[in-house]
Write a protein that holds these residues in place. Structure first.
Motif, PDB file in Angstrom:
ATOM      1  N   TYR A   1     117.732  17.697  58.623  1.00 11.17           N
ATOM      2  CA  TYR A   1     116.566  17.721  59.501  1.00 11.17           C
ATOM      3  C   TYR A   1     116.717  16.702  60.611  1.00 11.17           C
ATOM      4  O   TYR A   1     117.257  15.626  60.399  1.00 11.17           O
ATOM      5  CB  TYR A   1     115.291  17.385  58.720  1.00 11.17           C
ATOM      6  N   VAL A   2     116.196  17.048  61.780  1.00  8.82           N
ATOM      7  CA  VAL A   2     116.070  16.085  62.868  1.00  8.82           C
ATOM      8  C   VAL A   2     114.636  15.577  62.826  1.00  8.82           C
ATOM      9  O   VAL A   2     113.690  16.366  62.831  1.00  8.82           O
ATOM     10  CB  VAL A   2     116.378  16.732  64.241  1.00  8.82           C
TER      11      VAL A   2
ATOM     12  N   ILE B   1     107.912  14.788  63.798  1.00 11.28           N
ATOM     13  CA  ILE B   1     108.071  16.062  63.089  1.00 11.28           C
ATOM     14  C   ILE B   1     109.467  16.112  62.485  1.00 11.28           C
ATOM     15  O   ILE B   1     110.397  15.445  62.965  1.00 11.28           O
ATOM     16  CB  ILE B   1     107.809  17.280  64.005  1.00 11.28           C
ATOM     17  N   ALA B   2     109.598  16.906  61.426  1.00 13.40           N
ATOM     18  CA  ALA B   2     110.895  17.174  60.791  1.00 13.40           C
ATOM     19  C   ALA B   2     111.284  18.590  61.178  1.00 13.40           C
ATOM     20  O   ALA B   2     110.638  19.558  60.765  1.00 13.40           O
ATOM     21  CB  ALA B   2     110.785  17.030  59.282  1.00 13.40           C
ATOM     22  N   GLU B   3     112.326  18.689  62.003  1.00 13.90           N
ATOM     23  CA  GLU B   3     112.749  19.984  62.537  1.00 13.90           C
ATOM     24  C   GLU B   3     114.018  20.453  61.828  1.00 13.90           C
ATOM     25  O   GLU B   3     115.030  19.762  61.819  1.00 13.90           O
ATOM     26  CB  GLU B   3     112.989  19.862  64.041  1.00 13.90           C
ATOM     27  N   ALA B   4     113.937  21.649  61.240  1.00 16.08           N
ATOM     28  CA  ALA B   4     115.084  22.254  60.562  1.00 16.08           C
ATOM     29  C   ALA B   4     116.077  22.791  61.598  1.00 16.08           C
ATOM     30  O   ALA B   4     115.722  22.975  62.771  1.00 16.08           O
ATOM     31  CB  ALA B   4     114.599  23.381  59.650  1.00 16.08           C
TER      32      ALA B   4
ATOM     33  N   LYS C   1     112.137  10.315  55.267  1.00 13.64           N
ATOM     34  CA  LYS C   1     112.687  10.193  56.620  1.00 13.64           C
ATOM     35  C   LYS C   1     111.578  10.071  57.660  1.00 13.64           C
ATOM     36  O   LYS C   1     111.693   9.300  58.614  1.00 13.64           O
ATOM     37  CB  LYS C   1     113.600  11.380  56.930  1.00 13.64           C
ATOM     38  N   LEU C   2     110.509  10.841  57.484  1.00 17.68           N
ATOM     39  CA  LEU C   2     109.377  10.754  58.403  1.00 17.68           C
ATOM     40  C   LEU C   2     108.754   9.362  58.349  1.00 17.68           C
ATOM     41  O   LEU C   2     108.463   8.756  59.389  1.00 17.68           O
ATOM     42  CB  LEU C   2     108.327  11.819  58.062  1.00 17.68           C
TER      43      LEU C   2
ATOM     44  N   GLY D   1     113.017   6.621  68.265  1.00 15.44           N
ATOM     45  CA  GLY D   1     113.572   7.868  68.797  1.00 15.44           C
ATOM     46  C   GLY D   1     113.992   8.795  67.686  1.00 15.44           C
ATOM     47  O   GLY D   1     113.662   8.588  66.526  1.00 15.44           O
ATOM     48  N   ALA D   2     114.758   9.791  68.025  1.00 17.69           N
ATOM     49  CA  ALA D   2     115.171  10.787  67.048  1.00 17.69           C
ATOM     50  C   ALA D   2     116.162  10.186  66.065  1.00 17.69           C
ATOM     51  O   ALA D   2     117.003   9.402  66.421  1.00 17.69           O
ATOM     52  CB  ALA D   2     115.803  11.982  67.761  1.00 17.69           C
ATOM     53  N   THR D   3     116.008  10.569  64.793  1.00 19.29           N
ATOM     54  CA  THR D   3     116.930  10.153  63.748  1.00 19.29           C
ATOM     55  C   THR D   3     117.321  11.364  62.938  1.00 19.29           C
ATOM     56  O   THR D   3     116.641  12.371  62.942  1.00 19.29           O
ATOM     57  CB  THR D   3     116.295   9.103  62.810  1.00 19.29           C
ATOM     58  N   LYS D   4     118.426  11.251  62.243  1.00 21.16           N
ATOM     59  CA  LYS D   4     118.847  12.332  61.348  1.00 21.16           C
ATOM     60  C   LYS D   4     118.850  11.837  59.939  1.00 21.16           C
ATOM     61  O   LYS D   4     118.970  10.691  59.658  1.00 21.16           O
ATOM     62  CB  LYS D   4     120.237  12.814  61.703  1.00 21.16           C
TER      63      LYS D   4
END
Length: 195
Positions: A3-4, A65-68, A118-119, A192-195
């Motif tokens: 997830y991103v 948000i957690a994006e698949a 993660k969120l 910022g964005a994390t994986k």
């Protein structure tokens, strides 16, 4: 599945609306959220556009948000900035610069994959990165009967605050917190964005 985890963008209001409505239909929504599905679903598009645009600015509130990989949103979390002396949205007024984690939700089919952790880590990183003035404490409030939430919050380092959390109509509200350790936090990284 990878997830991103990233902040929401203003133009994504329709997806933000769909995920919030899904959260409000979860079996635990009655004790997890301070909003009813019937009220939320009746809101006009302009409400959702404004709400998402506010969260996208990342000033006083941010929504992650957690994006698949296929673009589906499987989880969300919001963080509110709370300044000493401000009227609280829920609970008691802040005595220090703090943030408040709210609206944590992961779709049932994505649970158990670490999405919620993660969120929360993204919300903590964002909180610790706020510089003017720096955040000293991150808090959250949840219902004592929500064991799933309590286990998650303990796993990521939240501990009982030692204070009751006055929530109108909810004497079972528990407040948990993480306090900043010194100048930098062990979870501190650039936002910022994390994986």
């Amino acid at each position: 599945m990878e997830y991103v985890i990233r902040p929401v963008r203003a133009e994504e209001w329709a997806k933000a609306r769909e995920l919030r409505l899904a959260a409000l239909q979860d079996p635990l929504s009655a004790i997890a959220f301070l909003e009813l599905y019937e009220k939320a679903v009746a809101q006009p598009d302009s409400f959702w556009q404004r709400r998402t645009a506010d969260a996208a600015t990342g000033r006083e509130v941010v929504q992650f948000i957690a994006e698949a990989p296929d673009g589906r949103w499987d989880g969300t979390l919001s963080v509110l900035v709370e300044h000493p002396g401000d009227e609280p949205k829920v609970g008691k007024p802040a005595s220090v610069e703090q943030t408040h984690v709210v609206a944590v939700f992961v779709r049932s089919e994505a649970r158990g994959a670490g999405v919620a952790e993660k969120l929360i880590r993204a919300g903590l990183e964002w909180s610790w990165a706020l510089a003017a003035p720096p955040v000293e404490r991150v808090r959250l409030i949840f219902h004592a009967d929500n064991g799933r939430a309590e286990a998650l919050y303990r796993r990521v380092g939240f501990v009982p605050s030692g204070d009751p959390a006055p929530v109108p109509g909810n004497e079972m509200a528990l407040e948990y917190e993480i306090r900043r350790q010194g100048v930098s936090s062990p979870t501190h990284r650039a936002p910022g964005a994390t994986k």
